[in-house]
Enzyme design. Structure first.
Site, PDB file in Angstrom:
ATOM      1  N   HIS A  38       3.086   7.918  13.040  1.00  0.00           N
ATOM      2  CA  HIS A  38       1.908   7.037  13.010  1.00  0.00           C
ATOM      3  C   HIS A  38       1.249   6.981  14.395  1.00  0.00           C
ATOM      4  O   HIS A  38       0.020   6.986  14.515  1.00  0.00           O
ATOM      5  CB  HIS A  38       2.308   5.603  12.641  1.00  0.00           C
ATOM      6  CG  HIS A  38       2.873   5.428  11.273  1.00  0.00           C
ATOM      7  ND1 HIS A  38       4.194   5.101  11.054  1.00  0.00           N
ATOM      8  CD2 HIS A  38       2.295   5.506  10.051  1.00  0.00           C
ATOM      9  CE1 HIS A  38       4.409   4.978   9.752  1.00  0.00           C
ATOM     10  NE2 HIS A  38       3.274   5.223   9.118  1.00  0.00           N
ATOM     11  N   ASP A 152       2.614  13.542   3.929  1.00  0.00           N
ATOM     12  CA  ASP A 152       2.131  13.130   2.610  1.00  0.00           C
ATOM     13  C   ASP A 152       1.082  14.135   2.147  1.00  0.00           C
ATOM     14  O   ASP A 152      -0.111  13.819   2.012  1.00  0.00           O
ATOM     15  CB  ASP A 152       1.565  11.712   2.679  1.00  0.00           C
ATOM     16  CG  ASP A 152       2.656  10.709   3.025  1.00  0.00           C
ATOM     17  OD1 ASP A 152       3.666  10.663   2.315  1.00  0.00           O
ATOM     18  OD2 ASP A 152       2.510   9.997   4.039  1.00  0.00           O
ATOM     19  N   SER A 187       9.839   8.883   8.608  1.00  0.00           N
ATOM     20  CA  SER A 187       9.335   8.097   7.486  1.00  0.00           C
ATOM     21  C   SER A 187       9.827   6.674   7.670  1.00  0.00           C
ATOM     22  O   SER A 187      10.962   6.462   8.125  1.00  0.00           O
ATOM     23  CB  SER A 187       9.894   8.664   6.170  1.00  0.00           C
ATOM     24  OG  SER A 187       9.747   7.713   5.128  1.00  0.00           O
TER      25      SER A 187
HETATM   26  O1  PAF Z   1       0.271   6.831   3.827  1.00  0.00           O
HETATM   27  C1  PAF Z   1       0.325   5.589   3.757  1.00  0.00           C
HETATM   28  O2  PAF Z   1       0.975   4.915   4.552  1.00  0.00           O
HETATM   29  C2  PAF Z   1      -0.414   4.882   2.636  1.00  0.00           C
HETATM   30  O3  PAF Z   1      -0.369   5.606   1.457  1.00  0.00           O
HETATM   31  C3  PAF Z   1      -1.868   4.534   3.011  1.00  0.00           C
HETATM   32  C4  PAF Z   1      -2.694   5.773   3.258  1.00  0.00           C
HETATM   33  C5  PAF Z   1      -1.870   3.646   4.250  1.00  0.00           C
HETATM   34  C6  PAF Z   1      -2.520   3.748   1.869  1.00  0.00           C
HETATM   35  O4  PAF Z   1      -1.836   2.582   1.582  1.00  0.00           O
END
Ligand code: PAF
Length: 297
Positions: A38, A152, A187
């Protein structure tokens, strides 16, 4: 860094930037419990935009009735510290009641192959929830660019399709999967793993590496050997149960009858209490993108 919990406040803030000619807004949507993957998205957004917005929202609409919505890991204080350190300007932290008020009844429902196979088949309604919340967030934040992780892969393909089909004025940027030193894809759900399951969880990347090697040994042939290689690695790991192993086109998620680029090797498995997904991509130029290890260039 400003933390905004209501839609009214976010809309007011956003109008102020537009009025002040703030420039390009980069957006990093998340469900929190942030890891280095992230943060790589936030840092890239910081480098490429004038203003950076992140959201933290565990979206109930994308969880099935027997999934882990209630136990999904949360640590808002730690997430905010990390986002501030990454240079984020605004964090949007709405409640479910803000996003889905009483009477909410309009959903974005993706269709076709993309919403029929793999994650869509195992998690019916998942991408309806993802598309609905992401389109709402795009409408609120109105970013020039939005940042997602390659882990993802199907979410990325579904969202690319949504943005194209609905003419959403945003550019999607997809960054490589961030991995632990032993190859496990980062994750938030890795936090469910005890020590033995954590060691076993490398089965996903081991299977993908075996699939990629079998693919390389038989380019232009059928995918059977690559699929068999992935399945064998998972079958040999007693703590893991395979949901699927697949070789498909990364844009459409249609299965590949013969091995060629671009190709996605995708896998999902249950390891102890966690359901984990991972993938590697053979890009148009014929190179494998296996992701990158946190802290290494
Ligand atoms: O990938 C994620 O964490 C979620 O699917 C997202 C894109 C924030 C949508 O809730």
């Amino acid at each position: 860094m400003r933390v905004i919990a209501t839609i009214d406040e976010l809309v007011g803030e956003r109008a102020g930037w537009a009025g002040a000619g703030t420039g390009a807004v980069g957006f990093v949507p998340t469900m929190g419990y942030l890891h280095a993957g992230h943060l790589s998205l936030a840092e890239r957004a910081r480098a490429e935009n004038d203003m950076v917005v992140a959201s933290i929202f565990v979206n109930p609409a994308q969880f099935g009735p027997n999934e882990d919505l209630a136990s999904y890991p949360r640590d808002l204080a730690r997430d905010l510290e990390r986002l501030e350190a990454a240079g984020v300007d605004v964090v949007f932290t709405p409640t479910p009641e803000q996003m889905y008020p009483a009477g909410f009844s309009t959903y974005v429902v993706p269709e076709g192959t993309l919403n029929a196979r793999l994650e869509a088949a195992v998690r019916p309604g998942h991408f309806r929830g993802v598309c609905t919340v992401v389109l709402k967030l795009f409408n609120l934040v109105r970013p020039a660019r939005a940042y997602f992780g390659q882990k993802d892969a199907q979410q990325v393909a579904v969202l690319r399709r949504m943005v194209a089909d609905l003419n959403v004025p945003v550019e999607l940027r997809v960054l490589p999967t961030m991995r632990e030193a032993d190859g496990l894809a980062m994750s938030s759900r890795n936090s469910y793993l005890g020590p033995e399951d954590r060691a076993a969880a490398t089965v996903l990347i081991r299977a993908l590496r075996a699939g990629a090697a079998a693919f390389d040994a038989n380019r232009d042939g059928p995918p059977d050997a690559a699929l068999a290689a992935m399945r064998t690695v998972v079958a040999d790991e007693p703590r893991a149960t395979l949901d699927y192993a697949d070789v498909c086109d990364p844009r459409t998620f249609a299965p590949l009858a013969t091995l060629r680029s671009p190709a996605l090797l995708a896998i999902a498995a249950r390891v102890g209490p966690a359901r984990l997904i991972d993938n590697v991509v053979l890009d148009e130029s014929g190179d494998w993108n296996m992701g990158r290890v946190a802290g290494e260039n």
